[in-house]
Design an enzyme around this catalytic site. Structure first.
Site, PDB file in Angstrom:
ATOM      1  CG  HIS A 390      35.800  46.359  35.647  1.00 20.83           C
ATOM      2  ND1 HIS A 390      36.145  46.481  34.322  1.00 20.83           N
ATOM      3  CD2 HIS A 390      36.197  45.120  36.023  1.00 20.83           C
ATOM      4  CE1 HIS A 390      36.704  45.359  33.915  1.00 20.83           C
ATOM      5  NE2 HIS A 390      36.756  44.517  34.928  1.00 20.83           N
ATOM      6  CD  GLU A 391      36.505  43.891  39.587  1.00 21.15           C
ATOM      7  OE1 GLU A 391      35.929  42.799  39.342  1.00 21.15           O
ATOM      8  OE2 GLU A 391      37.609  44.176  39.109  1.00 21.15           O
ATOM      9  CG  HIS A 394      33.508  41.059  36.236  1.00 21.98           C
ATOM     10  ND1 HIS A 394      33.539  40.435  35.013  1.00 21.98           N
ATOM     11  CD2 HIS A 394      34.662  41.776  36.320  1.00 21.98           C
ATOM     12  CE1 HIS A 394      34.659  40.767  34.383  1.00 21.98           C
ATOM     13  NE2 HIS A 394      35.345  41.579  35.149  1.00 21.98           N
ATOM     14  CG  HIS A 397      27.880  38.519  33.051  1.00 18.98           C
ATOM     15  ND1 HIS A 397      28.989  38.466  32.235  1.00 18.98           N
ATOM     16  CD2 HIS A 397      26.946  37.748  32.436  1.00 18.98           C
ATOM     17  CE1 HIS A 397      28.729  37.701  31.184  1.00 18.98           C
ATOM     18  NE2 HIS A 397      27.503  37.252  31.285  1.00 18.98           N
TER      19      HIS A 397
END
Length: 598
Positions: A390-391, A394, A397
């Site tokens: 998940h992190e 980020h 991105h």
């Protein structure tokens, strides 16, 4: 194997820490940059009153970028160092110092938007013609000018700004009431002992295998909220009326339009999400029925929703194994993405393990001139593996966006913020389910994904429906009491969870427990973000290289266009029902898998 003792920061190996020295080697270098920032920032006010001249407008943009980029680096360093050890006075002071200065900096730039909005029509357009270099800032200026119909005269805006702190009163009072003043009764644990119930321990009790424990915790928690029902109703309705008031003053047709306008999101996106989920509530009803069957219950209550239906031993993952597992899950994204992922792990993006005083939880952070930074508190379990995926979603991105956009468009909107991280999670869980050979563990993974969709999509849109109800009633001049709020909450839960769920009367106070309702029309973005991510993951898994390239185009877009357009260009149109229908289709596929395995 993991060391059970929590280490000090000094005891953590350098290879397991983020490479914070890439921003500044030490505080001395940080302070030198800070002094230079303050000197440069003093030049900002000199452009006030001159922004109708093309050369002056361009000079402002260039100086503002220089100042903002330096401020970003300073804040990134101070905040990351402070989070390494919250007991380290040096870095806590550093963070306080830069955060205080950022408020001063905002004040020095505060004249910019009001001045642009004060000019006659076509002033900015004329400047763009006179100075071609201003073309870079056309979209940014367009976003400001869109506010013109909703911007009042200077005296009125000053007056509204002066009362803004007062309008935060209900939210502040809610925080004090729930965080400090409310206490809950003791309840019996699985051993029959009386134990303290708090908001932080509630999750442990509501997921207990002992039904009496979770029932007692559920009743104790919500009956306590019920004792303050009139206070909670007054706080919530006051907060809603405050937002409705501000929306009307700024000439929006509704509070919903006011909330969505900054990101140019049509109100139809909100309504379409609610309409689509309501058309497919039978899928959630089916899940409730299956869960009731798996739990072997004759009747299903709201306090049974969170108990795990499959028991499996917790699998241990070392960090390197977690990295390899995530990379296997993200393999459909292609070599370039995986190489960047590996680069991040190997070059100090990630602060891996807990240490004494370290900030809890996990996050990704970064700014234009430094690499992304990921804070983890890796706990050697599956949740830690998912959190890593998940992190890093980020962070990648952020990486793609900053490498492909000029500074002014390098950040991405809140509407898009959770999409990349959740796409990574979706690809990972698909991989784990697909490769799992142990039947019980496969069921556990399937049910975990079902629960994530239930809580992130169905539940958040239930919240969104309640939120729309409260605002529309306020706009119509209807004064809602605790009775009406409880009744609507009861009815909407009955509708969402279906005929096999007993919606207990205690649950009618659950709305009072949701702090997000004091951030108007915020929660729907959890559902839309998840839907977008689900659509991307399905496209990536079935569409090959073309789908991957479109997805990477999304990652590279930053805020170069409105979020709806950024997603649409990549193949996900949030103005239609398809993304929400896609996520319900995924939910149904998981239900089919669960049924076949029973």
């Amino acid at each position: 194997m993991s060391d059970q003792r929590v280490k000090t920061r000094a005891e953590i190996a350098a290879s397991d820490k983020w490479a914070i020295e890439k921003i500044y080697p030490d505080t001395k270098a940080w302070r030198a940059d800070f002094e230079q920032l303050k000197a440069e920032a003093e030049k900002l006010p000199q452009f006030s009153g001159k922004l109708n001249k093309a050369d002056q407008l361009l000079a402002f943009f260039k100086l503002d970028e220089k100042v903002s980029r330096t401020a970003g680096k300073l804040a990134e360093y101070a905040n990351r160092r402070a989070d390494e050890d919250t007991a380290n006075a040096e870095f806590i002071a550093l963070r306080a110092e830069i955060n205080a200065y950022l408020s001063e900096l905002a004040a020095k730039e505060a004249y910019f938007e009001p001045e642009i909005l004060s000019y006659p029509e076509r002033t900015v357009e004329q400047e763009l013609k006179e100075q071609p270099a201003l073309g870079l800032y056309r979209f940014a200026l367009e976003q400001i000018l869109k506010k013109k119909p909703h911007t009042l005269d200077s005296r009125s805006e000053t007056l509204l700004a002066a009362v803004s702190d007062c309008l935060e009163g209900p939210s502040n009072a809610y925080d004090f009431l729930t965080d400090a003043d409310m206490t809950f009764p003791e309840i019996h644990n699985e051993d029959g002992q009386l134990v303290e119930l708090t908001e932080s321990t509630y999750h442990r009790f509501i997921t207990s295998k002992d039904r009496q424990v979770r029932k007692e915790a559920f009743q104790a928690l919500f009956n306590t909220y019920g004792k303050y029902q009139n206070t909670f109703a007054s706080l919530l309705t006051s907060s809603v009326k405050n937002f409705v008031f501000m929306a009307k003053q700024h000439h929006y047709t509704s509070a919903l339009q006011c909330s969505l306008a900054p990101n140019n999101i049509p109100t139809e996106v909100y309504h379409t999400a609610l309409k689509t989920i309501n058309a497919h509530l039978n899928s959630l009803h089916r899940y409730v029925s299956l869960k009731k069957k798996l739990l072997k219950l004759s009747d299903m209550h709201m306090y049974d929703l969170y108990v795990p239906v499959i028991d499996v031993p917790e699998r241990h993952y070392e960090f390197d194994e977690a990295v390899q597992t995530v990379k296997e899950g993200l393999a459909p994204l292609g070599k370039e993405y995986l190489d960047l992922f590996s680069k991040g792990i190997e070059s100090g993006w990630v602060d891996r393990y807990p240490n004494k005083g370290k900030c809890s939880g996990a996050y990704s952070s970064g700014c234009y001139d430094v690499q992304p930074y990921v804070l983890l508190n890796f706990n050697y379990d599956l949740n830690s593996v998912s959190t890593l995926a998940h992190e890093m979603g980020h962070s990648l991105h952020t990486y793609y966006s900053t490498k492909n956009q000029p500074y002014i468009y390098s950040d991405y909107s809140l509407f898009c913020a959770e999409t990349a991280s959740t796409t990574n999670e979706a690809l990972l869980i698909h991989h784990l389910i697909d490769k799992e050979t142990d039947q019980n563990r496969k069921l556990y993974l399937i049910n975990s994904q079902l629960e994530q969709i239930r809580t992130t999509v169905f539940r958040q849109l239930l919240f969104a429906e309640f939120e729309l109800f409260t605002h529309e009633k306020a706009e119509a001049g209807v004064q809602l009491t605790a009775k009406e709020l409880r009744a609507f909450w009861h009815d909407v839960n009955v509708k969402y969870y279906g005929p096999e769920m007993t919606v207990d009367s205690e649950n009618d106070m659950e709305w009072a427990r949701i702090p997000h309702f004091y951030r108007d029309f915020y929660v729907y973005q959890y559902a839309t973000g998840y839907a977008a991510a689900n659509s991307f993951s399905r496209m990536i898994l079935s569409g090959g290289e073309d789908a991957v390239e479109k997805y990477k185009g999304f990652l590279k877009s930053g805020s170069s266009d409105y979020p709806i357009n950024v997603l649409r260009k990549a193949g996900v149109d949030m103005a239609t029902a398809k993304p929400m229908e896609d996520v319900i289709h995924t939910f149904d596929e998981l239900l089919d898998m669960l049924e076949r395995a029973l």
